[in-house]
Design a protein around this motif. Structure first.
Motif, PDB file in Angstrom:
ATOM      1  N   PRO A  89      69.019   7.115 -12.208  1.00 42.66           N
ATOM      2  CA  PRO A  89      68.952   6.387 -13.582  1.00 42.66           C
ATOM      3  C   PRO A  89      70.939   5.258 -13.515  1.00 42.66           C
ATOM      4  N   GLN A  90      70.325   4.412 -13.715  1.00 44.06           N
ATOM      5  CA  GLN A  90      71.912   3.554 -14.195  1.00 44.06           C
ATOM      6  C   GLN A  90      72.293   3.070 -14.969  1.00 44.06           C
ATOM      7  N   VAL A  91      73.193   3.293 -15.647  1.00 46.41           N
ATOM      8  CA  VAL A  91      74.476   2.836 -16.857  1.00 46.41           C
ATOM      9  C   VAL A  91      75.235   2.209 -16.650  1.00 46.41           C
ATOM     10  N   TYR A  92      75.095   0.958 -15.403  1.00 43.93           N
ATOM     11  CA  TYR A  92      75.373  -0.594 -15.300  1.00 43.93           C
ATOM     12  C   TYR A  92      75.336  -1.242 -14.694  1.00 43.93           C
ATOM     13  N   HIS A  93      74.552  -2.512 -14.767  1.00 43.66           N
ATOM     14  CA  HIS A  93      73.662  -2.416 -13.807  1.00 43.66           C
ATOM     15  C   HIS A  93      72.888  -4.322 -14.516  1.00 43.66           C
ATOM     16  N   THR A  94      72.149  -5.221 -13.470  1.00 40.36           N
ATOM     17  CA  THR A  94      72.318  -6.256 -14.148  1.00 40.36           C
ATOM     18  C   THR A  94      71.625  -6.934 -13.772  1.00 40.36           C
ATOM     19  N   ASP A  95      70.012  -5.262 -14.277  1.00 35.80           N
ATOM     20  CA  ASP A  95      68.652  -5.865 -14.391  1.00 35.80           C
ATOM     21  C   ASP A  95      68.114  -6.936 -14.888  1.00 35.80           C
ATOM     22  N   ALA A  96      67.588  -7.751 -15.011  1.00 38.18           N
ATOM     23  CA  ALA A  96      66.540  -8.982 -16.161  1.00 38.18           C
ATOM     24  C   ALA A  96      65.691  -7.968 -17.400  1.00 38.18           C
ATOM     25  N   THR A  97      65.428  -7.282 -16.882  1.00 35.63           N
ATOM     26  CA  THR A  97      64.067  -6.896 -17.036  1.00 35.63           C
ATOM     27  C   THR A  97      64.306  -6.084 -17.975  1.00 35.63           C
ATOM     28  N   GLY A  98      66.158  -5.652 -17.899  1.00 37.25           N
ATOM     29  CA  GLY A  98      65.981  -4.357 -19.608  1.00 37.25           C
ATOM     30  C   GLY A  98      67.717  -3.532 -19.342  1.00 37.25           C
ATOM     31  N   ASP A  99      66.496  -2.291 -20.209  1.00 36.07           N
ATOM     32  CA  ASP A  99      67.923  -1.142 -19.665  1.00 36.07           C
ATOM     33  C   ASP A  99      67.047  -0.340 -20.260  1.00 36.07           C
ATOM     34  N   LEU A 100      68.045   1.091 -19.612  1.00 35.03           N
ATOM     35  CA  LEU A 100      67.987   2.511 -20.087  1.00 35.03           C
ATOM     36  C   LEU A 100      67.769   2.979 -20.878  1.00 35.03           C
ATOM     37  N   ALA A 101      67.195   3.767 -22.029  1.00 34.68           N
ATOM     38  CA  ALA A 101      67.320   4.208 -23.157  1.00 34.68           C
ATOM     39  C   ALA A 101      68.722   4.102 -24.165  1.00 34.68           C
ATOM     40  N   GLY A 102      70.026   4.050 -22.828  1.00 37.20           N
ATOM     41  CA  GLY A 102      71.514   4.896 -23.581  1.00 37.20           C
ATOM     42  C   GLY A 102      71.434   3.114 -23.894  1.00 37.20           C
ATOM     43  N   GLY A 103      71.381   2.008 -23.193  1.00 35.15           N
ATOM     44  CA  GLY A 103      71.580   0.970 -23.444  1.00 35.15           C
ATOM     45  C   GLY A 103      72.235   0.678 -21.868  1.00 35.15           C
ATOM     46  N   ASN A 104      73.519   0.063 -21.559  1.00 38.21           N
ATOM     47  CA  ASN A 104      73.957  -0.798 -20.880  1.00 38.21           C
ATOM     48  C   ASN A 104      75.859  -1.342 -21.215  1.00 38.21           C
ATOM     49  N   PHE A 105      76.106  -0.304 -19.831  1.00 37.79           N
ATOM     50  CA  PHE A 105      78.184  -0.587 -20.252  1.00 37.79           C
ATOM     51  C   PHE A 105      78.797  -2.225 -19.755  1.00 37.79           C
ATOM     52  N   ALA A 106      77.286  -2.394 -19.383  1.00 36.57           N
ATOM     53  CA  ALA A 106      77.877  -3.806 -18.292  1.00 36.57           C
ATOM     54  C   ALA A 106      78.113  -5.097 -19.450  1.00 36.57           C
ATOM     55  N   TYR A 107      77.634  -4.961 -20.982  1.00 34.82           N
ATOM     56  CA  TYR A 107      77.452  -6.107 -21.905  1.00 34.82           C
ATOM     57  C   TYR A 107      79.213  -5.281 -22.337  1.00 34.82           C
ATOM     58  N   ILE A 108      79.169  -4.227 -22.021  1.00 32.88           N
ATOM     59  CA  ILE A 108      81.155  -4.544 -22.569  1.00 32.88           C
ATOM     60  C   ILE A 108      82.435  -5.377 -21.060  1.00 32.88           C
ATOM     61  N   LEU A 109      81.663  -5.115 -20.312  1.00 36.87           N
ATOM     62  CA  LEU A 109      82.254  -6.139 -19.251  1.00 36.87           C
ATOM     63  C   LEU A 109      82.204  -7.822 -19.188  1.00 36.87           C
ATOM     64  N   GLY A 110      80.810  -7.861 -19.845  1.00 40.23           N
ATOM     65  CA  GLY A 110      80.558  -9.272 -19.258  1.00 40.23           C
ATOM     66  C   GLY A 110      79.766  -9.143 -18.105  1.00 40.23           C
ATOM     67  N   THR A 111      79.241  -8.666 -17.628  1.00 44.09           N
ATOM     68  CA  THR A 111      78.591  -8.674 -15.496  1.00 44.09           C
ATOM     69  C   THR A 111      77.017  -8.665 -16.508  1.00 44.09           C
ATOM     70  N   LYS A 112      77.113  -8.483 -17.705  1.00 49.35           N
ATOM     71  CA  LYS A 112      75.486  -9.300 -17.103  1.00 49.35           C
ATOM     72  C   LYS A 112      75.165  -8.856 -19.374  1.00 49.35           C
ATOM     73  N   GLY A 113      74.627  -9.927 -20.305  1.00 49.23           N
ATOM     74  CA  GLY A 113      74.122 -10.651 -21.814  1.00 49.23           C
ATOM     75  C   GLY A 113      75.434 -11.833 -22.121  1.00 49.23           C
ATOM     76  N   SER A 114      75.618 -11.720 -23.000  1.00 47.91           N
ATOM     77  CA  SER A 114      76.317 -12.901 -23.475  1.00 47.91           C
ATOM     78  C   SER A 114      77.915 -13.473 -23.536  1.00 47.91           C
ATOM     79  N   GLY A 115      78.168 -12.196 -23.193  1.00 50.02           N
ATOM     80  CA  GLY A 115      79.742 -12.003 -22.799  1.00 50.02           C
ATOM     81  C   GLY A 115      80.372 -10.967 -22.875  1.00 50.02           C
ATOM     82  N   ALA A 116      81.790 -10.717 -22.528  1.00 47.13           N
ATOM     83  CA  ALA A 116      82.594  -9.244 -22.508  1.00 47.13           C
ATOM     84  C   ALA A 116      82.766  -8.913 -23.891  1.00 47.13           C
ATOM     85  N   SER A 117      82.795  -7.585 -24.454  1.00 49.23           N
ATOM     86  CA  SER A 117      83.457  -7.551 -25.689  1.00 49.23           C
ATOM     87  C   SER A 117      82.945  -5.695 -25.731  1.00 49.23           C
ATOM     88  N   ASP A 118      84.739  -5.793 -26.009  1.00 51.26           N
ATOM     89  CA  ASP A 118      84.744  -4.498 -26.717  1.00 51.26           C
ATOM     90  C   ASP A 118      83.879  -3.879 -27.336  1.00 51.26           C
TER      91      ASP A 118
END
Ligand code: HEC
Ligand code: HEC
Ligand code: HEC
Ligand code: HEC
Ligand code: HEC
Ligand code: HEC
Length: 361
Positions: A89-118
């Motif tokens: 199971p991955q907690v940091y990825h760029t899969d466009a189809t979704g995220d696992l239950a915990g969410g995705n740390f990639a949103y914080i660093l901005g490698t997925k989503g609308s831009g980096a934000s702490d």
């Protein structure tokens, strides 16, 4: 003869399955060499092992081929990655189809989503990007000065044994899957969150529907503090004494959960309650519309861990929890919200709230 042996084996296997259904561990399968390296050497050269964002050739603790993030945060295009042949199971990825239950740390660093934000999630220090705005967990006492330096596992972390010098060690091989109601050790607790009960979805919600999801454990009253340190401090590590998901979040965000800070156990509240029952009357009785279908946006917890995921919600019995509104790791929204509460479009901003507060639209 061989056939008879097969039958006996099969019968014995079925018997074991029937007798101990809840205790069958999701024992890690596969060759030891897929995850361990005995000498960190192959043909005279050091092995390639995984750390966050790169590959190295350093030898790792427990003779492993990676660190936590090396195995669980590969940053690839799939939410469940094939790591040396094993579904991980991955907690940091760029899969466009979704995220696992915990969410995705990639949103914080901005490698997925609308831009980096702490503000989009828990800034786990292992990712190397420290929280800039907050200096400690909101709502907490912080005698250790751990501040915002939160880790995957250990005293300053969420998974495993939350005690100085401890962590996840000894749990992967004993991991129990499915319905977890013992929860007195990390390996028999929900997702290695020591003390938390629940029903684990087998693919971590890679596929998800109203009848295929995790079930969270809740209580009909939050924890009460009144100077009682033991609601979180246990000789074998920090854990929620009420075994709930909200109590777990409350071990670090105490004031957002305990009765004396949220205004008791009934209306009027002073902070949004968790581990209180969704009333069976008024606007709550129409949770998510006719027939009360389970909502994958504003989810609820059950006061009894069910055997299988439920596709309906029972006002009068089920409870509101931290994960009704937040995800655990990170989302693409401010404050790790499950929907965009900051949106300037009212219908979007309240889209999760009015699943429960059905008269507030
Ligand atoms: C899918 C990956 C994976 C495979 C395959 C795997 N291990 Fe592990 N093993 C781990 C991880 C991760 C840890 C460290 C974290 C932990 O203990 O929870 C670990 C820890 C250990 C430990 C120390 C902790 C303990 O539970 O005793 C031993 C010993 C061990 N493994 C032996 C083996 C042997 C022997 C095999 C092959 C039969 C094997 N492992 C296969 C992932 C794996
Ligand atoms: C060698 C690769 C490897 C390493 C290193 C590793 N894991 Fe895992 N982990 C796995 C695999 C494979 C699974 C899925 C199999 C399973 O559920 O037992 C897993 C499952 C998990 C789960 C989900 C357990 C559940 O109940 O479904 C958590 C949480 C977890 N790991 C946390 C960690 C943390 C924290 C660390 C570091 C301290 C770590 N892992 C290190 C391979 C690894
Ligand atoms: C081990 C302690 C710990 C636990 C357990 C914990 N948190 Fe946190 N939380 C923190 C820290 C530290 C911060 C501030 C640093 C940050 O946001 O990275 C924080 C920040 C937050 C924020 C604000 C995010 C931001 O950056 O503005 C939210 C929302 C939150 N936590 C929700 C939760 C929820 C929901 C749970 C339970 C699933 C939970 N927390 C469990 C330590 C914890
Ligand atoms: C709501 C949960 C909660 C309650 C109640 C609580 N603690 Fe803690 N405490 C924690 C957490 C989480 C940590 C580790 C993280 C940190 O230090 O920020 C911790 C850490 C500590 C530490 C640092 C040493 C260690 O074990 O890490 C001391 C000392 C401590 N607490 C004392 C107390 C005392 C004394 C009380 C009662 C007056 C108390 N705590 C009540 C959650 C709690
Ligand atoms: C009803 C939805 C809801 C529930 C339930 C909820 N939260 Fe929140 N939380 C929010 C919203 C919305 C915000 C954004 C700030 C605001 O509007 O107050 C927030 C903000 C936060 C913050 C950041 C505060 C800051 O100072 O920046 C933390 C930490 C947090 N929540 C933790 C928790 C924890 C822990 C629980 C469970 C005990 C929980 N929340 C339950 C909706 C919720
Ligand atoms: C999963 C269901 C659920 C969701 C989602 C939810 N709430 Fe609640 N909310 C409740 C419950 C249950 C209560 C307590 C009702 C009671 O016991 O009277 C409550 C109480 C409140 C109260 C206090 C009412 C009082 O009488 O003191 C406010 C205000 C509130 N919610 C606002 C919000 C907002 C804003 C959102 C969206 C950010 C939200 N809620 C999302 C279930 C939910």
């Amino acid at each position: 003869m061989i056939r008879l042996k097969c039958y006996i084996f099969l019968l014995a296997f079925i018997l074991v399955l029937t007798l101990f259904p809840a205790d069958i561990p999701a024992v890690i399968t596969g060759q030891c060499s897929e995850c361990h390296t005995m000498h960190n050497s192959q043909n005279g050269a050091a092995m390639v092992s995984y750390v966050f964002g790169a590959e190295t050739t350093d030898a790792k603790d427990y003779l492993l081929v990676g660190t936590c993030l090396g195995c669980h945060a590969q940053g690839g295009p799939s939410m469940v990655a094939n790591v040396n042949g094993i579904n991980t199971p991955q907690v940091y990825h760029t899969d466009a189809t979704g995220d696992l239950a915990g969410g995705n740390f990639a949103y914080i660093l901005g490698t997925k989503g609308s831009g980096a934000s702490d503000a989009k999630g828990h800034n786990v220090v292992d990712f190397g990007n420290l929280e800039d705005t907050l200096s400690s967990p909101p709502g907490h006492h912080d005698p250790d000065g751990i501040g915002v330096n939160i880790t995957c596992a250990g005293i300053a972390g969420c998974h495993g044994v939350r005690k100085s010098g401890s962590g996840i060690y000894g749990n992967h091989h004993r991991n129990v899957d499915g319905k977890l109601t013992t929860a007195d050790q990390a390996y028999n607790s929900y997702r290695f969150l020591t003390g938390v009960k629940g029903l684990e979805d087998a693919d971590w919600e890679k596929t998800i529907s109203v009848s295929d999801h995790n079930e969270y454990y809740g209580a009909n009253t939050p924890m009460t503090y009144s100077g009682n340190c033991n609601i979180c401090h246990n000789p074998s590590g920090i854990r929620p004494s009420n075994n709930t998901m909200s109590g777990f979040c409350g071990t670090c965000h105490r004031n957002f959960h305990v009765t004396d800070q949220i205004g008791g156990t009934s209306s009027p509240f002073t902070r949004h309650p968790t581990d209180v029952i969704l009333p069976g009357s008024g606007e709550y009785a129409s949770y998510n519309g006719a027939g009360n279908p389970y909502s994958l946006v504003a989810r609820i917890a059950r006061t009894t861990v069910p055997d299988v995921p439920g596709d309906t919600v029972n006002p009068g019995t089920d409870v509101v929890m931290c994960l009704s509104c937040h995800a655990a790791h990170a989302t693409d929204n401010a404050d790790m919200m499950r929907w965009n509460y900051k949106s300037s479009t009212l219908s979007t901003a309240i889209s999760g709230c009015n699943v429960c507060h059905t008269a507030k639209n």
